[in-house]
Motif scaffolding. Structure first.
Motif, mmCIF file in Angstrom:
data_model
loop_
_atom_site.group_PDB
_atom_site.id
_atom_site.type_symbol
_atom_site.label_atom_id
_atom_site.label_comp_id
_atom_site.label_asym_id
_atom_site.label_seq_id
_atom_site.Cartn_x
_atom_site.Cartn_y
_atom_site.Cartn_z
ATOM 1 N N ASP A 1 38.440 38.427 30.551
ATOM 2 C CA ASP A 1 38.016 37.148 30.968
ATOM 3 C C ASP A 1 37.786 37.045 32.404
ATOM 4 O O ASP A 1 37.144 36.397 32.831
ATOM 5 C CB ASP A 1 39.237 36.160 30.499
ATOM 6 N N ARG B 1 34.409 35.874 34.750
ATOM 7 C CA ARG B 1 34.631 35.084 36.008
ATOM 8 C C ARG B 1 34.100 35.666 37.169
ATOM 9 O O ARG B 1 33.407 35.124 38.057
ATOM 10 C CB ARG B 1 35.885 34.334 36.227
ATOM 11 N N SER C 1 30.514 35.837 37.348
ATOM 12 C CA SER C 1 29.906 34.302 37.584
ATOM 13 C C SER C 1 30.037 33.887 39.047
ATOM 14 O O SER C 1 29.123 33.391 39.749
ATOM 15 C CB SER C 1 30.653 33.384 36.588
ATOM 16 N N ASP D 1 41.592 38.265 40.160
ATOM 17 C CA ASP D 1 40.741 37.129 39.716
ATOM 18 C C ASP D 1 40.263 36.345 40.724
ATOM 19 O O ASP D 1 40.943 36.193 41.866
ATOM 20 C CB ASP D 1 41.834 36.168 38.912
#
Length: 213
Positions: free
Chosen positions: A19, A23, A26, A97
């Motif tokens: 995940d 991100r 993106s 992240d």
């Protein structure tokens, strides 16, 4: 150049990292997930996160463009996996992240994984293959050694040292200036106000020794 990644592991942490990679792409990061590598004796489906599951390290070890991320939450298992990969010349990448905040004077070494909404303030150093789970706060001048694991919601005040392979459970809090010894285990919800010796297990508020190393 596109960073071509293989996750070592195909469990819950690998799902979280998949995940994060979505991100990151993106947000403009040039990272491509090739698949997951697992031990041949481990039962897993043939695909994971839409990518193949590899069971033969030899099929990947000759490709110098591949970078590995060890997706194992247990510090000891993570260290053993890195040793196995290093034996065949593998190289590593970190996954952080986009929602992680890292101060300009802090640093994170290769192979580390930091999940969403963790934060690191000024002058802190995170070693190789450190795992920082969601919602952790690492205050100023902390030293987090190789293979340490911070579970979700761990809070470290300033000048805390976490030695190699230590594991801090969910919601543990550590006051300023404390040293958590190598391979120590801090139970979930513990409030650590004294140094923890290497290999010891502590639990409670305030944290007390449950098992000696």
């Amino acid at each position: 150049m596109t960073e071509r990644l293989v996750l070592y592991g195909a469990g819950a942490l690998a799902s979280e990292i998949v995940d994060v990679l979505v991100r990151l792409r993106s947000a403009g990061a040039d990272k491509e997930l090739l698949g997951c590598l697992i031990d041949p004796t481990y039962e897993a489906p043939e695909s994971f996160g839409g990518r193949p599951v590899f069971r033969d390290l030899g099929a990947l070890s000759g490709d110098d463009s591949v970078r590995f991320v060890v997706a194992l939450g247990d510090p000891g298992a993570r260290a053993r996996a890195v040793e196995r990969l290093e034996a065949v010349g593998a190289r590593f990448s970190s996954v952080i992240d986009p929602a992680v905040l890292i101060g300009a004077s802090s640093s994170v070494a290769e192979g580390s994984v930091m999940l969403a909404h963790a934060s690191v303030t000024a002058g802190s150093r995170l070693g190789r293959h450190v795992l920082v789970n969601p919602g952790c706060t690492i205050a100023h001048d902390n030293q987090i050694a190789d293979f340490a694991t911070l579970s979700p919601g761990v809070h470290l005040a300033g000048h805390v040292t976490v030695e190699a392979g230590a594991f801090l459970g969910t919601g543990a809090c550590v006051i300023p200036g404390i040293r958590i010894g190598a391979r120590a285990f801090v139970g979930a919800g513990s409030i650590v106000i004294r140094n923890v010796a290497p290999g010891h297990t502590v639990l409670g508020n305030p944290a007390r020794v449950l098992r000696r190393g």
